[in-house]
Design a protein around this motif. Structure first.
Motif, PDB file in Angstrom:
ATOM      1  N   UNK A   1      51.624  83.212  71.079  1.00  0.00           N
ATOM      2  CA  UNK A   1      51.782  83.536  69.881  1.00  0.00           C
ATOM      3  C   UNK A   1      52.109  85.106  69.673  1.00  0.00           C
ATOM      4  N   UNK A   2      51.302  85.881  70.327  1.00  0.00           N
ATOM      5  CA  UNK A   2      51.555  87.266  70.453  1.00  0.00           C
ATOM      6  C   UNK A   2      52.883  87.757  71.127  1.00  0.00           C
ATOM      7  N   UNK A   3      53.477  86.982  72.087  1.00  0.00           N
ATOM      8  CA  UNK A   3      54.764  87.155  72.576  1.00  0.00           C
ATOM      9  C   UNK A   3      55.694  86.833  71.572  1.00  0.00           C
ATOM     10  N   UNK A   4      55.503  85.870  70.755  1.00  0.00           N
ATOM     11  CA  UNK A   4      56.283  85.295  69.554  1.00  0.00           C
ATOM     12  C   UNK A   4      56.449  86.466  68.430  1.00  0.00           C
ATOM     13  N   UNK A   5      55.198  86.735  68.237  1.00  0.00           N
ATOM     14  CA  UNK A   5      55.230  87.902  67.273  1.00  0.00           C
ATOM     15  C   UNK A   5      56.286  89.240  67.741  1.00  0.00           C
ATOM     16  N   UNK A   6      55.686  89.450  69.099  1.00  0.00           N
ATOM     17  CA  UNK A   6      56.745  90.815  69.608  1.00  0.00           C
ATOM     18  C   UNK A   6      58.059  90.443  69.321  1.00  0.00           C
ATOM     19  N   UNK A   7      58.757  89.389  69.570  1.00  0.00           N
ATOM     20  CA  UNK A   7      60.026  88.769  69.258  1.00  0.00           C
ATOM     21  C   UNK A   7      60.607  89.000  68.019  1.00  0.00           C
ATOM     22  N   UNK A   8      59.641  88.509  67.293  1.00  0.00           N
ATOM     23  CA  UNK A   8      60.176  88.066  66.027  1.00  0.00           C
ATOM     24  C   UNK A   8      59.784  89.496  64.955  1.00  0.00           C
TER      25      UNK A   8
END
Length: 460
Positions: free
Chosen positions: A269-276
């Motif tokens: 979820x944190x990686x996805x937040x970085x991407x988005x």
């Protein structure tokens, strides 16, 4: 973000949600130009030669006309549908009329521990892995493409690689007994060699906050394989006070954000937040981020793990990594509780070498001038105080009396009474988020933020 951007992000998030697996890249195919001594496949009507003492399995995809072929003592040619060899006594290509036979390159040149020979199956644009995690970790699934031939060196000495599973030749091995039987077979010996060991059977990473890769013991071999083309030495970093993240072989320029996490933290979820929320923004284009769980540095009193976020740039712009790192600190200060992050700290590399030297010199000159002015003011104030107290008297030059031999020169200055310390300047140490020891003159900067006290930020 536009519709296309949302679709691409969705595809990236789907990739992140899949099980982590590493894919072997090189092959020993007959039709791959890089496998031949002149970086081209054998010419029509030319001669072909394999080293006699090298075991190899070679996949042939197309038809080839050759004059003769020298085969290895132990090897195999696997013919795909429509592939084959025919005899030809003349060379049809004018560029191939001279020279010796086409030599098949050493198939033993590919090693398991070389990070350049693996590709992650869950790569997403803007994300990368530190060197130790580019090689399969203990929780990864390993895939050797079924439509290619390959040969892998398992490393020197008693090196031992352990992964969750290995898929090769249409089979998936999840038990040590099955894999050992395959490696001992002729098919296995043609494809795997070396004195190192390969084990399977690790569990998948079930911790939402991520798992430590487990390649710390193998990192010397990983770095040796990575740096072998460079003579075993790291290239110089393009900045002052470069950083060395956990799992990286060479220093890099950028920033490292260390996150102390709680049970609610979710790595994907944190990686996805970085991407988005960050890497999709125009101001952060050209930056790359690596996120992984690593052992907490030994300088901290409490053992355990932390989340390492490495930010580095791919272009000539040098300040973007620092800006993104500080933006991540602000994000933790505002949303740390919902992200499961307890505290965060950041370290940044120094000014760039070359292009940033002028700015660094100007800053040093300005600082030196300001320091000289401050020293002059303090000295003037000290002289005034001593004169008013009667401890300092002025004499005319013609009335001056030579000082007796052995008399002390100068005067006692109460402003500078304390002895200068001989210890180097050190950054704060001791609790979570503290920065590493730094000596005087260092230009690297460290910040700390605790979401429980939002807005509290210190700079060392």
């Amino acid at each position: 973000m536009g519709a296309l951007g949302r679709v691409l992000l969705g595809l990236q998030l789907c990739a992140l949600a899949r099980a982590t697996h590493k894919i072997w890249v090189p092959n020993t195919d007959f039709d791959a130009a890089t496998n031949w001594s002149q970086n081209r496949t054998p010419c029509a009507g030319g001669a072909v030669e394999f080293a006699a003492d090298k075991m190899v399995s070679v996949l042939v995809r197309e038809g080839h006309a050759i004059s003769d072929m020298l085969l290895p003592l132990d090897g195999e040619l696997v013919l795909a549908t429509g592939a084959g060899f025919s005899a030809s006594g003349s060379v049809s290509d004018p560029d191939c009329s001279s020279g010796g036979p086409a030599l098949f390159r050493d198939p033993d040149r590919f090693w398991w521990y070389d990070p350049l020979l693996w590709r992650s199956g869950d790569e997403a644009r803007g994300l990368f892995s530190v060197d130790a995690e580019r090689v399969p970790c203990r929780h990864d699934d390993v895939l050797f493409p079924p439509d290619a031939s390959f040969r892998v060196g398992l490393g020197p000495g008693a090196s031992r690689a352990r992964v969750r599973s290995v898929s090769a030749l249409g089979r998936t091995f999840t038990r040590d007994e099955d894999l050992a039987a395959f490696l001992a077979s002729r098919a296995g010996r043609l494809r795997f060699h070396g004195s190192g060991a390969l084990r399977v059977g690790s569990e998948a990473c079930a911790d939402p906050s991520g798992c430590v890769c487990g390649n710390a013991e193998a990192q010397p071999w990983i770095c040796a394989a990575l740096l072998q083309p460079l003579g075993g030495r790291c290239p110089p970093a393009a900045c002052h006070d470069a950083l060395l993240p956990d799992g990286q072989c060479c220093d890099l320029c950028g920033a490292i954000v260390s996150l102390t996490h709680g049970p609610a933290f979710d790595m994907e979820r944190y990686r996805a937040r970085l991407l988005d929320a960050f890497l999709a923004l125009p101001q952060y284009q050209g930056l790359q981020v690596a996120v992984s769980k690593v052992p907490r540095p030994s300088r901290l009193r409490e053992a355990g793990t932390e989340i390492q976020v490495v930010v580095t740039g791919t272009g000539t712009e040098t300040g973007g990594a620092g800006r993104l790192a500080r933006a991540l600190l602000a994000d933790v200060a505002e949303h740390g509780e919902e992200l499961g992050v307890l505290s965060a700290a950041v370290r940044e590399s120094g000014a760039p070498v070359g292009g940033g030297a002028a700015a660094g010199l100007a800053g040093g000159v300005a600082g030196g001038v300001a320091g000289a002015l401050l020293l002059a003011l303090l000295l003037a104030a000290a002289l005034l105080l001593l004169h008013r107290a009667g401890r300092l008297r002025c004499r005319r030059r013609e009335a001056a009396v030579p000082a007796p031999t052995g008399a002390p020169r100068g005067f006692h200055n109460p402003v500078f009474d304390a002895a200068a310390s001989e210890e180097p300047v050190r950054a704060r140490e001791g609790g979570l988020g503290s920065s590493p020891t730094a000596t005087a003159g260092s230009t690297s900067r460290s910040y700390f933020v605790n979401p429980l006290f939002a807005g509290a930020e210190a700079e060392a």
